[in-house]
Structures are given as C-alpha cells and as structure tokens.
Design a protein around this motif. Structure first.
Motif, PDB file in Angstrom:
ATOM      1  N   LEU A  50       0.932  -1.114   0.019  1.00  0.00           N
ATOM      2  CA  LEU A  50       0.026   0.056   0.150  1.00  0.00           C
ATOM      3  C   LEU A  50       0.770   1.293  -0.045  1.00  0.00           C
ATOM      4  O   LEU A  50       0.280   2.113  -0.457  1.00  0.00           O
ATOM      5  CB  LEU A  50      -0.822  -0.026   1.143  1.00  0.00           C
ATOM      6  CG  LEU A  50      -1.925  -1.256   1.124  1.00  0.00           C
ATOM      7  CD1 LEU A  50      -2.924  -0.634   2.468  1.00  0.00           C
ATOM      8  CD2 LEU A  50      -2.981  -0.770  -0.117  1.00  0.00           C
ATOM      9  N   PHE A 204      -4.841   8.346   6.658  1.00  0.00           N
ATOM     10  CA  PHE A 204      -4.944   6.966   5.876  1.00  0.00           C
ATOM     11  C   PHE A 204      -3.896   6.081   6.849  1.00  0.00           C
ATOM     12  O   PHE A 204      -4.515   5.133   7.357  1.00  0.00           O
ATOM     13  CB  PHE A 204      -4.390   6.828   4.546  1.00  0.00           C
ATOM     14  CG  PHE A 204      -4.571   5.441   3.941  1.00  0.00           C
ATOM     15  CD1 PHE A 204      -5.674   5.016   3.400  1.00  0.00           C
ATOM     16  CD2 PHE A 204      -3.330   4.532   4.263  1.00  0.00           C
ATOM     17  CE1 PHE A 204      -5.737   3.717   2.938  1.00  0.00           C
ATOM     18  CE2 PHE A 204      -3.638   3.372   3.536  1.00  0.00           C
ATOM     19  CZ  PHE A 204      -4.776   2.927   3.093  1.00  0.00           C
ATOM     20  N   TYR A 208      -5.327   2.997   9.182  1.00  0.00           N
ATOM     21  CA  TYR A 208      -4.856   1.769   8.644  1.00  0.00           C
ATOM     22  C   TYR A 208      -4.374   0.911  10.277  1.00  0.00           C
ATOM     23  O   TYR A 208      -4.569  -0.232  10.318  1.00  0.00           O
ATOM     24  CB  TYR A 208      -3.836   1.687   7.589  1.00  0.00           C
ATOM     25  CG  TYR A 208      -2.999   0.409   7.247  1.00  0.00           C
ATOM     26  CD1 TYR A 208      -3.642  -0.355   6.473  1.00  0.00           C
ATOM     27  CD2 TYR A 208      -1.914   0.077   7.951  1.00  0.00           C
ATOM     28  CE1 TYR A 208      -2.854  -1.475   6.016  1.00  0.00           C
ATOM     29  CE2 TYR A 208      -1.506  -1.150   7.798  1.00  0.00           C
ATOM     30  CZ  TYR A 208      -1.661  -1.774   6.774  1.00  0.00           C
ATOM     31  OH  TYR A 208      -1.167  -2.964   6.187  1.00  0.00           O
ATOM     32  N   GLN A 209      -3.665   1.545  10.887  1.00  0.00           N
ATOM     33  CA  GLN A 209      -3.039   0.976  12.109  1.00  0.00           C
ATOM     34  C   GLN A 209      -4.206   0.568  13.057  1.00  0.00           C
ATOM     35  O   GLN A 209      -4.090  -0.307  13.817  1.00  0.00           O
ATOM     36  CB  GLN A 209      -2.199   2.043  12.979  1.00  0.00           C
ATOM     37  CG  GLN A 209      -1.634   1.230  14.186  1.00  0.00           C
ATOM     38  CD  GLN A 209      -0.732   0.156  13.795  1.00  0.00           C
ATOM     39  OE1 GLN A 209       0.268   0.265  12.830  1.00  0.00           O
ATOM     40  NE2 GLN A 209      -1.041  -1.158  14.335  1.00  0.00           N
ATOM     41  N   ASP A 212      -5.565  -2.328  11.801  1.00  0.00           N
ATOM     42  CA  ASP A 212      -4.481  -3.603  11.948  1.00  0.00           C
ATOM     43  C   ASP A 212      -4.823  -3.979  13.696  1.00  0.00           C
ATOM     44  O   ASP A 212      -4.823  -5.200  14.012  1.00  0.00           O
ATOM     45  CB  ASP A 212      -3.238  -3.270  11.740  1.00  0.00           C
ATOM     46  CG  ASP A 212      -2.263  -4.306  11.674  1.00  0.00           C
ATOM     47  OD1 ASP A 212      -2.467  -5.215  11.066  1.00  0.00           O
ATOM     48  OD2 ASP A 212      -1.420  -4.219  12.507  1.00  0.00           O
ATOM     49  N   LEU A 285      -9.762  -0.483   4.108  1.00  0.00           N
ATOM     50  CA  LEU A 285     -10.012  -0.051   5.639  1.00  0.00           C
ATOM     51  C   LEU A 285     -11.394  -0.428   6.083  1.00  0.00           C
ATOM     52  O   LEU A 285     -11.408  -0.751   7.146  1.00  0.00           O
ATOM     53  CB  LEU A 285      -9.701   1.327   5.904  1.00  0.00           C
ATOM     54  CG  LEU A 285      -8.410   2.062   5.442  1.00  0.00           C
ATOM     55  CD1 LEU A 285      -8.249   3.509   5.735  1.00  0.00           C
ATOM     56  CD2 LEU A 285      -7.144   1.272   6.333  1.00  0.00           C
ATOM     57  N   TYR A 288     -11.213  -4.981   5.750  1.00  0.00           N
ATOM     58  CA  TYR A 288      -9.983  -5.911   5.994  1.00  0.00           C
ATOM     59  C   TYR A 288     -10.225  -6.930   6.697  1.00  0.00           C
ATOM     60  O   TYR A 288     -10.334  -6.758   7.957  1.00  0.00           O
ATOM     61  CB  TYR A 288      -8.809  -4.768   6.038  1.00  0.00           C
ATOM     62  CG  TYR A 288      -7.500  -5.544   5.957  1.00  0.00           C
ATOM     63  CD1 TYR A 288      -7.102  -6.419   5.048  1.00  0.00           C
ATOM     64  CD2 TYR A 288      -6.671  -5.324   6.967  1.00  0.00           C
ATOM     65  CE1 TYR A 288      -6.141  -7.272   5.022  1.00  0.00           C
ATOM     66  CE2 TYR A 288      -5.416  -5.814   6.998  1.00  0.00           C
ATOM     67  CZ  TYR A 288      -5.016  -6.946   5.933  1.00  0.00           C
ATOM     68  OH  TYR A 288      -3.974  -7.558   6.160  1.00  0.00           O
TER      69      TYR A 288
END
Length: 294
Positions: A50, A204, A208-209, A212, A285, A288
């Motif tokens: 990414l 972003f 994203y984190q 995750d 996002l 996922y």
C-alpha cells in the motif's frame, strides 16, 4: 496468496506490477546471496504494498507518471520493509504474513544486514528527486524511529488515547504521510497541494493502524502474525474505561472519521482513474480481514 476480491483487482493494476517488477530488478542485481535471500524473504512475503502503491497513485492524481515516481515508491517500500525486519526483532516476532520472520528463518545477523542494505538502497533511490522529497523521506525514517521508542515504552505503562495516537502518527502514519506527499512532489505539485496530500496520507496511516489493531484484538489474523511481545493497542486503551463491545465501537468510529476526512480531501482532485483507484485502496480499510467499517 488468495487475496480478497478487491485486493485481487489491485494485483492487476499497472502500478502494482511496476512495483513488483522494480523489486525483482533490484533483487536480481544484488551480488551476495546471503543478503539477497534475507531481503527477498521480507520483500516477497505477500502483502498489499500500500505504501508504494499510494505514492504512485497520488503522483498520477496530481498529473504525474508512474515511471517518474517509481524509484521513490521503491525507496519507501525498502525503508518500510527494513522497519518490519527491525520491528520483528524488537517484538520477538515469530511469524509475519503467515511466514517465519527474517530473523527466525535466517538468523539475527542476516536479518540485520538485510535491513541495513535496504535502508542504504532506499537512500540511493532518492538521489534524483527534489530536496523537499528527500526531506520528506528522511522525516519518515526519523519519526518511525521515535514511534518505535514510544511503542516499546507503552509495554511498561498503560497508554492513554493521546499517547497511542502520537505513537501511531510517528510509527505507522509517518511513512504513509511521506508517500502521499512525495507522490505529489514527484508530479510537480505545489507546496499547498503536497501538504494536503501529506495530511491525507497521515489520516490513512492512522486509520490503517487502528484497523490492524482491531484485527489483532479480535484474533482475526492469529494464523498469519505471531509475536512474543504485544504493543498497547487502541482497543486495550479504550477497555480501561469501557466494555469490549464499546471499545471496538470506539475504534471503528475513529476509522470512520478518518475515512470521511480522506474522502473530503479527495474532493479537491479531478475525477479519473487515479482517484477511483485511491478510493478503492481506502475501501480496504472498511472491510479488511473481517473488520467491518461503515
């Protein structure tokens, strides 16, 4: 690797193929087998790529071309991969993306040398870019190191939401922010537009984190990632004051707000294929690995 439908489509994009071809050329030119195999293991372990992909898409979004931005994209992927090798060493990581970590497979020496080599090559890849892009590249590495320190310190004391977000801004979002900014600069964008792209990349990266974290917290990815050390992830921060379901809801709300901010910033750019592809990347996002975000 069996990618979800959206990610399978991304594997066919010209930008993704350009990144993979560039990595293959790089590895093919490495003379020492020990170094090459250590890097190849980490670079070729299946992933979405990414960071370099968004750099190329933002370059195209600003009217640039893939071939002009490709070296920068590869440089950012190399520095990111080096950081993963180092992160796995610090976390005593056993598996990443379903494969043994580099230090588990080849030993600590080879893993460390591979990371050093990748960092050095990343620096070389930026030789042909403008000073502002080089500064953005260096800033990413600096903030990443600072974020790693904050992350390790969080293992020994309960982190607040503010502490967590500052850690993520440095450790994860810094590379995305620089990728978005450098993509714009490689296309010749002005300062205001480059900084707008940087803000978009930071949003972003934080989102994203958090996604995750949700994957780790809910055990959705236990088969693919395993470490002996655990960072203080956002759901655990929220569970200090709320039950599990509310903590998860608070995390998803964070992601939703940041996705909305990215959508708003994308509105400043003309419609077209690069913009549509970036929207598809943002959509990752939302869904996922079992996470569901509105």
């Amino acid at each position: 690797m069996d990618y979800p439908v959206g990610e399978r489509m991304m594997q066919e994009w010209t930008e993704t193929k350009a990144i993979q071809d560039g990595i293959d050329r790089f590895l093919g030119a490495v003379e020492m087998d020990e170094i090459r195999q250590g890097m190849a293991h980490s670079l070729k372990t299946p992933g979405k790529r990414l960071r370099p992909l968004t750099l190329l898409l933002v370059a195209e979004l600003n009217g640039g071309a893939v071939d002009r931005a490709l070296d920068a994209a590869l440089g950012m992927e190399f520095i990111h991969t080096a950081s993963l090798i180092q992160d796995d060493i610090l976390d005593e990581g056993l598996k990443r993306r379903g494969e043994l970590t580099a230090h588990e497979k080849f030993g600590l020496f080879t893993a460390m040398v591979a990371a050093d080599y990748l960092i050095s090559k990343a620096m070389q890849m930026f030789a042909g870019y403008d000073p502002a892009s080089v500064v953005a590249f260096g800033r990413a590495g600096q903030l990443l190191a600072e974020g790693e320190v904050l992350d390790v310190k969080s293992r020994f004391a309960k982190a607040s939401e503010a502490y967590y977000l500052e850690c993520v801004r440095r450790k994860t979002a810094s590379i995305f922010a620089s990728c978005f900014e450098i993509g714009a600069r490689a296309a010749g964008a002005g300062e205001e537009r480059a900084l707008l792209c940087r803000r978009m990349g930071e949003e972003f990266g934080i989102a994203y984190q958090i996604v995750d974290d949700l994957i780790e917290f809910t055990g959705m990815d236990d088969a693919n990632k395993k470490s002996l050390q655990q960072s203080y992830i956002l759901p655990l921060v929220y569970m200090e004051a709320a039950p599990r379901d509310q903590a998860i809801a608070a995390c998803t709300a964070q992601v939703e707000r940041r996705i909305a901010a990215i959508d708003g910033m994308l509105g400043a750019f003309p419609d077209g294929e690069p913009k549509e592809k970036l929207r598809q990347v943002v959509d990752i996002l939302r869904s996922y690995n079992g996470v569901r975000i509105k």
